[in-house]
Scaffold this active site. Structure first.
Site, short mmCIF file in Angstrom:
data_model
loop_
_atom_site.label_atom_id
_atom_site.label_comp_id
_atom_site.label_asym_id
_atom_site.label_seq_id
_atom_site.Cartn_x
_atom_site.Cartn_y
_atom_site.Cartn_z
N HIS A 37 0.56 -1.22 -0.15
CA HIS A 37 -0.06 -0.03 0.26
C HIS A 37 0.97 1.41 0.16
O HIS A 37 1.63 1.28 0.88
CB HIS A 37 -1.09 0.42 1.45
CG HIS A 37 -2.19 1.63 1.16
ND1 HIS A 37 -3.60 1.13 0.72
CD2 HIS A 37 -1.94 2.52 1.47
CE1 HIS A 37 -3.74 2.43 0.90
NE2 HIS A 37 -2.97 2.96 1.26
N HIS A 39 1.47 4.94 -2.88
CA HIS A 39 0.84 5.94 -3.53
C HIS A 39 2.05 6.57 -4.56
O HIS A 39 3.48 6.59 -3.67
CB HIS A 39 -0.09 7.19 -2.72
CG HIS A 39 -1.51 6.70 -2.41
ND1 HIS A 39 -1.84 5.74 -2.24
CD2 HIS A 39 -0.70 6.55 -0.21
CE1 HIS A 39 -2.58 5.30 -1.02
NE2 HIS A 39 -2.43 5.68 -0.11
N THR A 83 -6.77 9.34 -3.81
CA THR A 83 -7.53 10.20 -3.78
C THR A 83 -7.80 11.56 -4.60
O THR A 83 -8.52 12.56 -5.17
CB THR A 83 -8.79 10.06 -2.89
OG1 THR A 83 -8.08 10.57 -1.81
CG2 THR A 83 -9.25 9.33 -2.19
N ARG A 130 -10.04 0.85 -5.97
CA ARG A 130 -10.39 0.57 -4.81
C ARG A 130 -11.89 1.82 -5.10
O ARG A 130 -12.35 2.70 -5.27
CB ARG A 130 -9.60 1.74 -4.67
CG ARG A 130 -9.36 2.53 -3.27
CD ARG A 130 -7.98 3.26 -3.06
NE ARG A 130 -7.73 3.81 -1.46
CZ ARG A 130 -6.90 3.93 -1.69
NH1 ARG A 130 -6.75 5.01 -1.60
NH2 ARG A 130 -7.57 4.33 0.28
N TYR A 163 -12.34 1.77 1.12
CA TYR A 163 -11.65 2.66 2.76
C TYR A 163 -12.66 3.06 3.08
O TYR A 163 -13.84 3.36 2.92
CB TYR A 163 -10.81 3.43 2.45
CG TYR A 163 -10.00 4.18 3.29
CD1 TYR A 163 -8.96 3.36 3.97
CD2 TYR A 163 -9.04 5.25 3.10
CE1 TYR A 163 -8.60 4.29 4.68
CE2 TYR A 163 -8.59 6.04 4.00
CZ TYR A 163 -8.54 5.88 4.92
OH TYR A 163 -7.74 6.23 5.70
N HIS A 187 -5.82 -0.37 5.66
CA HIS A 187 -5.73 -0.18 7.20
C HIS A 187 -6.82 -0.62 8.37
O HIS A 187 -7.29 0.91 9.03
CB HIS A 187 -6.15 1.65 7.62
CG HIS A 187 -5.04 2.24 5.85
ND1 HIS A 187 -4.24 1.70 5.44
CD2 HIS A 187 -5.81 3.72 5.13
CE1 HIS A 187 -4.06 2.61 4.16
NE2 HIS A 187 -4.38 3.39 4.38
N ASP A 263 2.71 3.02 3.04
CA ASP A 263 1.45 3.89 3.19
C ASP A 263 2.09 5.52 2.65
O ASP A 263 1.50 6.51 2.93
CB ASP A 263 0.24 4.44 4.33
CG ASP A 263 -0.65 5.30 3.98
OD1 ASP A 263 -1.83 4.82 2.95
OD2 ASP A 263 -1.37 6.08 4.08
#
Ligand SMILES: O=C(O)c1cc(C(=O)O)oc(=O)c1
EC number: 3.1.1.57
Length: 311
Positions: A37, A39, A83, A130, A163, A187, A263
């Site tokens: 995980h 980004h 996002t 997602r 999420y 998470h 993350d």
């Protein structure tokens, strides 16, 4: 490394940039470990942030992500669509394509996506979509649209990443349990750790996993969930101790359905930015044996993202 937001973008006020110069972990990751995980953000000049975004981050490029991977000792990444890029998957796809097979991706798509576009995402290395239910991050997407997408991506062998905040699980339960794919929770469903590991809230999350063998969990983000700290900075080896019982419970009860990720670059943290090397040192506290570590870091992510190579 200079950390900026490029293009016509200004970072959200109070934005914390990712930590430069992370420690070398003391914990040695098993060979083939996957950061499942993380980004990429932009860079904004090349991959503009989405008009509908709720925050504007500092840039975090694929080259910076790959440098972190190598520094920490990971072999591979799973790049999850952030996002701030909405349903424009170009930055994530570009990272997957540039990785030489060392990155796979999770996309965000709308129902208007064509079958051909889905095939292109697959060819680039995307293996999941997602669905986000965190109100501060996205506007609501109708559940019938999400279910339609889930039905289409199921045919490609992909999974759904969800999420959400723990308080919202009861109202989302029926939708989540109707999904036709493997479902991966980001998470740990964001438990409120101040309520304790034996709280009703966390019991519901464990029930969700126990009753639904298609549900997996990322036991990630202690830096987001911790209420007590101490922060993973300045060599701190006892960081985020209040999160340990939660993650350890999930790892020990569901060893074959857990994933771990840094993350990085840690969007929207408000009070500190962790040293990613020290985050890696958190792993043996939640997965105390070599066998649990191998499942968490190698076997499980390989089965989900590189099934053709998994043993
Ligand atoms: O809690 C968050 O703010 C957060 C945001 C995003 C994203 O914007 O995609 O992803 C995460 O994994 C966590």
């Amino acid at each position: 490394m200079s950390k900026t937001t490029s293009g016509d973008f200004t970072k959200t006020t109070g934005w914390l940039d990712w930590y430069t110069g992370p420690a070398k972990p003391q914990f040695q990751l098993p060979a083939g470990a996957v950061d499942a995980h993380c980004h990429v953000f932009g860079p904004g000049a090349e991959f503009p942030y989405a008009p509908e975004r709720k925050y504007t981050p500092c840039d975090a490029s694929k080259a910076q992500l790959f440098a972190l991977r190598d520094h920490l000792g990971f072999a591979r990444n799973v790049v999850v669509q952030a996002t701030c890029h909405g349903a424009d998957n170009r930055a994530m796809v570009d990272a997957c394509l540039a990785s030489g097979g060392k990155a796979r991706g999770v996309a965000t798509v709308r129902r208007t996506i064509t079958d051909q576009e889905l095939q292109q995402l697959h060819a680039a290395g995307v293996r999941g979509v997602r669905f986000n239910f965190v109100k501060r991050l996205v506007d609501f997407t109708p559940k019938d649209e999400l279910m339609e997408i889930a039905g289409r991506i199921a045919k490609l062998g992909w999974h759904v990443v969800i999420y959400f905040e723990a308080v919202d699980l009861p109202q989302l339960w029926d939708f989540f349990t109707s999904l036709p794919t493997t479902v991966v929770v980001d998470h740990m469903g964001r438990p409120d750790v101040t309520k304790g590991v034996d709280s009703e809230e966390f019991a519901l999350f464990l029930k969700f996993m126990r009753e639904h063998p298609n549900v997996w969990s990322k036991v990630s983000c202690p830096e987001r969930l911790s209420a007590t700290g101490p922060q993973a900075l300045d060599g701190e080896q006892a960081a985020y101790r209040d999160v340990v019982p939660f993650a350890r419970r999930v790892v020990e009860e569901f060893p074959d359905r857990v994933l771990w990720g840094t993350d990085w670059p840690h969007p929207n943290l408000k009070d500190h930015m962790p040293d990613d090397g020290l985050l890696v040192d958190f792993i043996p506290h939640i997965a105390p044996t070599p066998e649990l570590q191998r499942k968490l870091l190698v076997d499980n992510p390989m089965r989900l993202y590189w099934p053709e190579e998994a043993s």
